[in-house]
Design an enzyme around this catalytic site. Structure first.
Site, short mmCIF file in Angstrom:
data_model
loop_
_atom_site.label_atom_id
_atom_site.label_comp_id
_atom_site.label_asym_id
_atom_site.label_seq_id
_atom_site.Cartn_x
_atom_site.Cartn_y
_atom_site.Cartn_z
NE ARG A 27 -3.63 -0.01 2.60
CZ ARG A 27 -4.86 0.03 2.11
NH1 ARG A 27 -5.35 -1.00 1.46
NH2 ARG A 27 -5.60 1.12 2.26
CD1 TRP A 75 3.46 6.40 1.07
CD2 TRP A 75 2.20 8.24 1.01
NE1 TRP A 75 3.74 7.06 -0.10
CE2 TRP A 75 2.98 8.19 -0.17
CE3 TRP A 75 1.33 9.31 1.18
CZ2 TRP A 75 2.93 9.16 -1.16
CZ3 TRP A 75 1.26 10.29 0.19
CH2 TRP A 75 2.06 10.20 -0.95
N GLY A 102 -5.97 8.17 6.46
CA GLY A 102 -6.78 9.27 5.94
C GLY A 102 -6.19 10.61 6.32
CE LYS A 603 -2.70 -2.65 -6.52
NZ LYS A 603 -2.19 -2.82 -7.89
#
Length: 608
Positions: A27, A75, A102, A603
């Site tokens: 991801r 991330w 988020g 991803k």
């Protein structure tokens, strides 16, 4: 983007969390952390860098004992990658630990409010606000506290929260960010993706927006924001665990390239019955189809490139105007949409934030929504009027291959289905296209059996500084995808251009030794594309030609030629893209790049 895993049961949580996070590395992330409830309360361990750093720091989880915990791969969006900015984040007292996927859009105003009340922040993240809000609103009831928090925060989120006052259960919620619940025997899980927990359970709940779940080892309860318990459907994951493993391949990407014949067959075969395209789950009547004045196709990245193919194919076969738009731009230009518009939304994960927002915009303006997704029960699927699943199976590599190919196959099926219902296609042409669609898996296999030719050419040009892709019509659509594949995983600058536009500026970039990949698969525009090849050759370019077995003299013009089998012109993108996927892969492999997890990419892009 980012990944969440949570566990409660009778086993040691930390090793399970680390293992689950390893399944979510695809991801995209730059740091990782876990929080485990043990005899001394909540222990947090986190580290910048690859998951291996955290595993070493925690002795593969042995140094963090406890049977309940949450884990996260981050991330960076707010604050640079660092140990401090990594999740989980804890409240001032240490009572709460929070993981979050988020973005909290109003975190600055919330942060100032909390700082005014004496709360000290240690990180640069938006997520830390959530941990302190839990402390601020906590009244002994975790569900009520969660409801108060989500009423205050704005944006997208999937949250997992531990509370030191609750040693046997933890709580989670989602809004516009994926979260599933795994149901086990004497243990239960949360995760961003089923791959993280598939080793432990195949039985899951899909959470909807603003649904709150409370998990203990023997019980899972789901509530709405009115604190009313709701009954959730139970789903069983039916694909094999090995589908999410490398199976002897060096990289997931090559495995998934090789899986394309099977993925195409799985997507196409169930939808062709008695010589007809059958879309069992499609609910639009023939009369509704005949009222359509326009189709919008909305997507991001490779899915957008599928949409570009879709525009050519649907307009050609159905004679309906089609607009293709990047989802991140769609809702900001006041699109002209009404009840006579169909919006086709394409997303592998079904959770792409910009695409989901575009879907909601189109729906609010009265458009009917047809989505093409791979993940059952995803947010986009649930928000659509009709869904066609691609049945590609799990795709782990960040750079999509089989999801792209199966999305394109669905576009063909939709176009043929619409053309038939609208009486826009002759029966002989319909049967010809349908037969060729059925033959696509075998023809892709044929191309893959000759992949060494592409590998050899890649070995000659993997040190290129800049590579250009050109094509016309459908070949241009495929050039866009080929260029993206290369730049995603090899970090080589690459651009795709409509071949007829070369003389309008782009040809100035061609110099001695520049590699140009020219797609010339279609018969109608073949000679025009060959003329463009001659133009770049005259300026020193080296040309790799992608063509079909029908064209016998391409070798006379190009330096190297890869031929794909002939098929109906509208289906050529499904074959032409395979050598480009292989080329990108082999170039990246020769450069020693991290192919499955390219830098800065994720991803599933679940934030705007």
């Amino acid at each position: 983007m980012c990944g969440i895993v949570g566990y409660v049961g009778e086993k040691q949580a930390a090793p399970i969390l680390l293992e689950g996070l390893s399944k979510l590395e695809y991801r995209g992330y730059d740091s990782a952390g876990i929080a485990v409830f043990g005899t001394d309360g909540i222990t947090v361990s986190k580290a910048r860098g690859r998951l291996s750093v955290l595993s070493e720091k925690t002795e593969d989880g042995k140094a963090v004992p406890g049977v309940m915990g949450i884990g996260h791969t981050r991330w960076a969006t707010h604050g640079k990658p660092s140990d401090v900015n990594s999740h989980p984040h804890i409240s001032s007292s240490g009572r709460f630990a929070v993981v979050h996927n988020g973005i909290i859009e109003n975190y600055i105003s919330l942060k100032k409010k909390l700082q005014a009340k004496g709360v000290e922040f240690v990180s640069e993240t938006d997520t830390e606000v959530i941990a302190h809000l839990f402390e601020y609103y906590y009244n002994g009831d975790m569900i009520e506290t969660m409801i108060k928090v989500i009423h205050r925060i704005e944006g997208s989120y999937a949250l997992g929260v531990l509370c030191a006052d609750n040693p046997e259960e933890f709580i989670a919620v989602r809004k516009s960010s994926p979260m599933i619940v795994g149901l086990g025997e004497g243990e239960n899980f949360i995760a961003s993706d089923v791959t993280a927990i598939l080793k432990h359970t195949r039985t899951i709940h899909y959470l909807e927006d603003d649904e709150i779940v409370v998990l203990s080892k023997d019980c899972v309860k789901v509530y709405n924001i009115d604190k009313e318990e709701i009954k959730k459907d139970v789903f069983t994951v039916n694909w094999d665990v090995s589908a999410a493993e490398k199976g002897g391949y060096e990289h997931f990407m090559m495995k998934e390239i090789e899986e394309q014949p099977k993925a195409l067959r799985d997507t196409i075969s169930p939808r062709i019955k008695d010589g007809k395209v059958v879309l069992d789950q499609f609910s639009m009547s023939d009369d509704d189809l005949k009222k359509l004045k326009k189709i919008h196709i909305v997507a991001c990245g490779s899915a957008y490139h599928v949409g570009v193919v879709g525009k050519y194919v649907i307009e050609k076969l159905c004679r309906i105007p089609v607009e293709v738009e990047v989802a991140s731009e769609f809702r900001y230009h006041d699109p002209i949409i009404d009840a006579d518009t169909l919006t086709i939304v394409i997303s592998q994960s079904g959770e792409t934030a910009d695409t989901l927002a575009a879907l909601k915009e189109a729906k609010q303006r009265g458009s009917r929504i047809l989505s093409i997704v791979n993940v059952v029960g995803s947010a986009i699927a649930n928000a659509s009027d009709d869904v066609i699943y691609t049945w590609a199976g799990p795709e782990i590599a960040v750079a999509t291959t089989k999801a792209y190919s199966t999305q394109m196959a669905v576009i063909y099926l939709i176009a043929l289905y619409f053309a038939d219902k609208l009486d826009r296609i002759e029966k002989t042409e319909y049967n010809k296209i349908l037969s060729e669609i059925e033959s696509l898996p075998d023809k892709v296999s044929e191309i893959l059996s000759q992949k060494e030719d592409v590998q050899y050419f890649a070995s000659q040009f993997y040190n290129s500084k800049s590579i250009f892709f050109i094509g016309r019509n459908l070949d241009y659509a495929v050039a866009l995808e080929g260029s993206l594949k290369l730049k995603e995983i090899s970090y080589i600058h690459s651009e795709a251009y409509a071949a007829g536009e070369l003389k309008h500026g782009t040809i100035s970039l061609i110099e001695e030794g520049t590699l140009v990949v020219s797609l010339a698969t279609g018969t109608e525009l073949y000679e025009k594309t060959i003329s463009n090849v001659k133009e770049v050759k005259a300026r020193g370019a080296v040309v790799l030609g992608i063509t079909t077995t029908e064209h016998e003299h391409t070798e006379d013009v190009c330096d190297h030629v890869v031929k794909v089998p002939a098929t109906h012109p509208v289906l050529l993108p499904s074959l032409a893209v395979i050598p480009l996927q292989l080329f990108g892969y082999y170039v990246a492999s020769l450069k020693g790049c991290d192919i499955d997890k390219p830098r800065n990419l994720a991803k599933s892009v679940t934030v705007e």
